[in-house]
Design a protein around this motif. Structure first.
Motif, PDB file in Angstrom:
ATOM      1  N   VAL A  98      34.976  40.537  58.321  1.00 28.86           N
ATOM      2  CA  VAL A  98      34.029  41.635  58.118  1.00 28.86           C
ATOM      3  C   VAL A  98      33.226  41.871  59.396  1.00 28.86           C
ATOM      4  CG1 VAL A  98      32.045  42.419  56.785  1.00 28.86           C
ATOM      5  CG2 VAL A  98      33.900  41.173  55.650  1.00 28.86           C
ATOM      6  N   GLU A  99      33.223  43.098  59.871  1.00 32.58           N
ATOM      7  CA  GLU A  99      32.497  43.459  61.082  1.00 32.58           C
ATOM      8  C   GLU A  99      31.358  44.424  60.808  1.00 32.58           C
ATOM      9  OE1 GLU A  99      32.960  42.021  63.898  1.00 32.58           O
ATOM     10  OE2 GLU A  99      34.691  40.862  63.207  1.00 32.58           O
ATOM     11  N   ASP A 100      31.261  44.949  59.595  1.00 36.05           N
ATOM     12  CA  ASP A 100      30.215  45.915  59.264  1.00 36.05           C
ATOM     13  C   ASP A 100      30.113  45.990  57.752  1.00 36.05           C
ATOM     14  OD1 ASP A 100      28.230  47.748  59.573  1.00 36.05           O
ATOM     15  OD2 ASP A 100      29.433  49.211  60.686  1.00 36.05           O
ATOM     16  N   SER A 101      29.044  46.616  57.261  1.00 36.76           N
ATOM     17  CA  SER A 101      28.920  46.823  55.817  1.00 36.76           C
ATOM     18  C   SER A 101      29.950  47.860  55.377  1.00 36.76           C
ATOM     19  CB  SER A 101      27.509  47.298  55.466  1.00 36.76           C
ATOM     20  OG  SER A 101      26.565  46.272  55.724  1.00 36.76           O
ATOM     21  N   ILE A 102      30.684  47.542  54.324  1.00 36.25           N
ATOM     22  CA  ILE A 102      31.781  48.421  53.904  1.00 36.25           C
ATOM     23  C   ILE A 102      31.862  48.489  52.390  1.00 36.25           C
ATOM     24  CG2 ILE A 102      33.232  48.112  55.942  1.00 36.25           C
ATOM     25  CD1 ILE A 102      34.781  45.980  54.393  1.00 36.25           C
ATOM     26  N   ASP A 103      32.465  49.568  51.903  1.00 36.29           N
ATOM     27  CA  ASP A 103      32.852  49.705  50.497  1.00 36.29           C
ATOM     28  C   ASP A 103      34.360  49.485  50.409  1.00 36.29           C
ATOM     29  OD1 ASP A 103      30.281  50.277  49.779  1.00 36.29           O
ATOM     30  OD2 ASP A 103      30.570  52.433  49.616  1.00 36.29           O
ATOM     31  N   VAL A 104      34.769  48.664  49.480  1.00 36.33           N
ATOM     32  CA  VAL A 104      36.184  48.379  49.268  1.00 36.33           C
ATOM     33  C   VAL A 104      36.536  48.818  47.851  1.00 36.33           C
ATOM     34  CG1 VAL A 104      37.978  46.629  49.299  1.00 36.33           C
ATOM     35  CG2 VAL A 104      36.016  46.413  50.823  1.00 36.33           C
ATOM     36  N   THR A 105      37.498  49.716  47.732  1.00 31.73           N
ATOM     37  CA  THR A 105      37.831  50.322  46.438  1.00 31.73           C
ATOM     38  C   THR A 105      39.216  49.871  45.988  1.00 31.73           C
ATOM     39  OG1 THR A 105      36.498  52.263  47.019  1.00 31.73           O
ATOM     40  CG2 THR A 105      38.049  52.495  45.190  1.00 31.73           C
ATOM     41  N   SER A 106      39.304  49.523  44.703  1.00 37.22           N
ATOM     42  CA  SER A 106      40.593  49.095  44.155  1.00 37.22           C
ATOM     43  C   SER A 106      41.544  50.284  44.076  1.00 37.22           C
ATOM     44  CB  SER A 106      40.409  48.475  42.768  1.00 37.22           C
ATOM     45  OG  SER A 106      39.830  49.405  41.872  1.00 37.22           O
ATOM     46  N   GLN A 107      42.803  50.025  44.361  1.00 41.31           N
ATOM     47  CA  GLN A 107      43.833  51.051  44.355  1.00 41.31           C
ATOM     48  C   GLN A 107      44.776  50.808  43.179  1.00 41.31           C
ATOM     49  OE1 GLN A 107      43.876  53.646  47.115  1.00 41.31           O
ATOM     50  NE2 GLN A 107      41.865  52.770  46.677  1.00 41.31           N
ATOM     51  N   TRP A 108      45.148  51.909  42.518  1.00 39.69           N
ATOM     52  CA  TRP A 108      45.977  51.809  41.312  1.00 39.69           C
ATOM     53  C   TRP A 108      47.137  52.793  41.394  1.00 39.69           C
ATOM     54  CZ3 TRP A 108      44.332  48.256  37.603  1.00 39.69           C
ATOM     55  CH2 TRP A 108      43.043  47.752  37.794  1.00 39.69           C
ATOM     56  N   GLU A 109      48.217  52.423  40.751  1.00 39.86           N
ATOM     57  CA  GLU A 109      49.354  53.332  40.588  1.00 39.86           C
ATOM     58  C   GLU A 109      49.639  53.473  39.103  1.00 39.86           C
ATOM     59  OE1 GLU A 109      52.697  51.912  42.703  1.00 39.86           O
ATOM     60  OE2 GLU A 109      51.944  52.520  44.682  1.00 39.86           O
ATOM     61  N   ARG A 110      50.002  54.703  38.724  1.00 40.98           N
ATOM     62  CA  ARG A 110      50.324  54.942  37.324  1.00 40.98           C
ATOM     63  C   ARG A 110      51.575  54.184  36.936  1.00 40.98           C
ATOM     64  NH1 ARG A 110      48.348  60.080  35.804  1.00 40.98           N
ATOM     65  NH2 ARG A 110      49.386  59.872  33.787  1.00 40.98           N
ATOM     66  N   VAL A 111      51.530  53.604  35.752  1.00 42.05           N
ATOM     67  CA  VAL A 111      52.721  52.975  35.204  1.00 42.05           C
ATOM     68  C   VAL A 111      53.704  54.079  34.825  1.00 42.05           C
ATOM     69  CG1 VAL A 111      53.633  51.559  33.332  1.00 42.05           C
ATOM     70  CG2 VAL A 111      51.397  51.028  34.326  1.00 42.05           C
ATOM     71  N   THR A 112      54.948  53.905  35.161  1.00 41.50           N
ATOM     72  CA  THR A 112      55.958  54.914  34.826  1.00 41.50           C
ATOM     73  C   THR A 112      56.946  54.341  33.817  1.00 41.50           C
ATOM     74  OG1 THR A 112      57.357  54.252  36.693  1.00 41.50           O
ATOM     75  CG2 THR A 112      55.772  56.031  37.084  1.00 41.50           C
ATOM     76  N   PHE A 113      57.489  55.253  33.030  1.00 42.75           N
ATOM     77  CA  PHE A 113      58.458  54.864  32.013  1.00 42.75           C
ATOM     78  C   PHE A 113      59.716  55.718  32.172  1.00 42.75           C
ATOM     79  CE2 PHE A 113      54.252  54.058  30.165  1.00 42.75           C
ATOM     80  CZ  PHE A 113      54.374  52.718  29.849  1.00 42.75           C
ATOM     81  N   ARG A 114      60.821  55.129  31.778  1.00 40.12           N
ATOM     82  CA  ARG A 114      62.084  55.850  31.815  1.00 40.12           C
ATOM     83  C   ARG A 114      62.209  56.680  30.553  1.00 40.12           C
ATOM     84  NH1 ARG A 114      67.051  52.806  29.848  1.00 40.12           N
ATOM     85  NH2 ARG A 114      66.082  53.610  27.960  1.00 40.12           N
ATOM     86  N   VAL A 115      62.474  57.946  30.743  1.00 39.43           N
ATOM     87  CA  VAL A 115      62.732  58.845  29.611  1.00 39.43           C
ATOM     88  C   VAL A 115      64.122  59.428  29.812  1.00 39.43           C
ATOM     89  CG1 VAL A 115      62.010  60.911  28.364  1.00 39.43           C
ATOM     90  CG2 VAL A 115      60.288  59.380  29.338  1.00 39.43           C
TER      91      VAL A 115
END
Length: 493
Positions: free
Chosen positions: A292-309
């Motif tokens: 860490v070199e500075d104050s930062i915001d870290v945001t969680s990253q998500w991907e949509r679950v996909t289904f086979r149709v």
């Protein structure tokens, strides 16, 4: 030096100067008849801190003239002074072996690299033995050439002096600012050609800001070694407090703060549990936090679950396969046409996909029944109606059908006419009394897929009166059929 110590030293010196081998030469003119007892090679002290000759008297010059003897000696302190200087004591002794009196009236000036370091004045005492001393400190690392000059007075005939080297250790000064340490610290004495290593370490919450050697920066090093020392040096370590930064972890779906952590600069933050969201898969964080070199915001990253149709045709073959994100609708393909069938939709709802699924196309059969509806009936004079035989209904549909209703044409001409349809093998099917559509039993008449019915037999009730004559005439001229019937079929259950 006390009188007692000097007396003991003098006795030792007297013996030493007679018995010990001379160590150095003093270059000057000797009086006629004097015996030079010293060797010609010049003595050089290799180190002021070596085990020898420090801590013991060393004879520099000794010679004899008749029964008179004189020598010059020096003593180096075995331990340097705190400031690195070396304490030197020089002594000169004059004595006779036959009991005659001796005295000297000369002065001796001692020099350190050409600069006066000590002075021994004239001594007008008389006796068979006398001795004089001088003490001084040699400062500054490196080789110091100690020499002397004698100024005789009167009838002085014997004279000696000093010519030797003192190698003074070099001083390395080490210092550190608050927030850390350097070891060793303070002044350290290092022999010429020697080495000295230093370790630099910050305290908790601090870090090395800079290290300077002889005033010049060498960077943020944790150790340094002076090698082959041939001069005095300095080393200074500078420390600074490690800045503290704030790392805020946020949820990439809801935006809520998951954790706030204070982290020293350069250290790593510790990520929280990102949690879970239905229909989403956590794939990481949008920023690094290992250093860490500075104050930062870290945001969680998500991907949509996909289904086979999979979209399937009527025969179960795959029309199209899709990957659909959780909660999103699938996009249906165009259903392939099927002969004698009409596409009517899909068997599952795929407007919000939450699981893998197979969706099958639905088809309704095309109901097509070939029914002779205009019968070539004959009307007799008495009003009876004769229908032709060999009547069959042909089912052109891909599924079995059942008769659902039957009726004669809705005309006033038929209101008093009734009819019946029966199987040739027997059994009445339906009866119509008043020319209106008549619902029939579900199993009254069933015809298999792409098949014809068995032979059916028609029977019509008599037509009487004026109506019979009119119908007869109409049939004869071809203006209206006699027997105009209609059928309705449905898919058999």
């Amino acid at each position: 030096m006390s009188a007692g110590i000097r007396a003991v030293a003098a006795a030792l010196l007297a013996v030493a100067c007679v018995l010990a081998a001379p160590l150095a030469a003093w270059a000057h003119d000797l009086p006629d008849g004097a015996l030079d007892l010293t060797a010609k090679p010049r003595f050089a002290l290799l180190s002021a801190r070596s085990s020898s000759p420090t801590g013991q008297w060393v004879t520099v010059h000794s010679y004899q003239w008749g029964n008179h003897y004189q020598n010059a000696q020096y003593l180096l302190s075995p331990t340097p002074n705190p400031d690195g200087s070396v304490h030197v004591t020089v002594a000169t002794t004059l004595w006779s072996t036959d009991g005659t009196t001796v005295k000297w009236t000369s002065t001796k000036t001692i020099y350190d690299n050409g600069a006066q370091a000590a002075f021994i004045g004239a001594d007008y005492r008389t006796g068979t033995w006398m001795q004089q001393f001088a003490e001084f400190d040699v400062r500054g690392g490196g080789a110091h050439h100690i020499t002397s000059r004698e100024t005789p007075y009167g009838t002085t005939t014997l004279k000696v002096g000093w010519d030797f080297y003192v190698h003074v250790p070099y001083t390395i000064s080490a210092s550190a600012t608050s927030g850390g340490s350097i070891s060793p610290s303070g002044n350290v004495l290092v022999d010429a050609g020697g080495s000295q290593k230093y370790a630099i370490a910050p305290f908790e919450g601090y870090r090395i800001k800079d290290v300077k050697v002889d005033g010049a920066s060498i960077g943020k090093v944790s150790s340094y070694t002076f090698a082959n020392v041939n001069a005095g040096h300095s080393i200074a370590a500078e420390f600074e407090a490690i800045p503290v930064h704030t790392v805020t972890f946020k949820d990439g779906i809801t935006g809520e703060t998951l954790k706030t952590e204070s982290v020293q600069e350069g250290n790593a933050a510790t990520a929280p549990d990102p949690g879970s969201h239905e229909g989403w898969t956590f794939v990481g964080w949008d920023a690094g936090f290992d250093s860490v070199e500075d104050s930062i915001d870290v945001t969680s990253q998500w991907e949509r679950v996909t289904f086979r149709v999979r979209f399937l045709g009527k025969d179960g073959s795959v029309i199209e396969e899709q990957q659909v994100a959780w909660g999103d609708p699938a996009t249906p393909p165009e259903a392939p046409p099927v002969d004698q069938w009409t596409f009517s939709g899909w068997d599952k709802d795929f407007s919000s996909v939450t699981e893998a699924m197979d969706v099958r196309a639905l088809y309704d059969p095309v109901i097509s029944v070939r029914v002779p509806t205009k019968l070539a009936c004959a009307i007799m004079a008495d009003g009876t109606v004769v229908a032709p035989g060999g009547y069959r209904i042909e089912n052109l549909s891909p599924v079995a059908v059942s008769l659902s209703s039957v009726a004669v044409a809705n005309r006033s001409d038929y209101r008093e006419c009734g009819f019946a349809v029966s199987r040739a093998t027997g059994g009445e099917v339906v009866l119509c009394e008043a020319g209106m559509a008549q619902a029939v039993a579900e199993d009254a008449l069933t015809i298999g897929a792409n098949a014809a019915s068995e032979e059916l037999v028609w029977s019509f009730g008599p037509v009487v009166g004026q109506t019979a004559q009119e119908l007869l005439f109409a049939a004869l001229v071809g203006e209206a059929p006699l027997c105009d019937v209609s059928f309705t079929f449905r898919r058999a259950s």
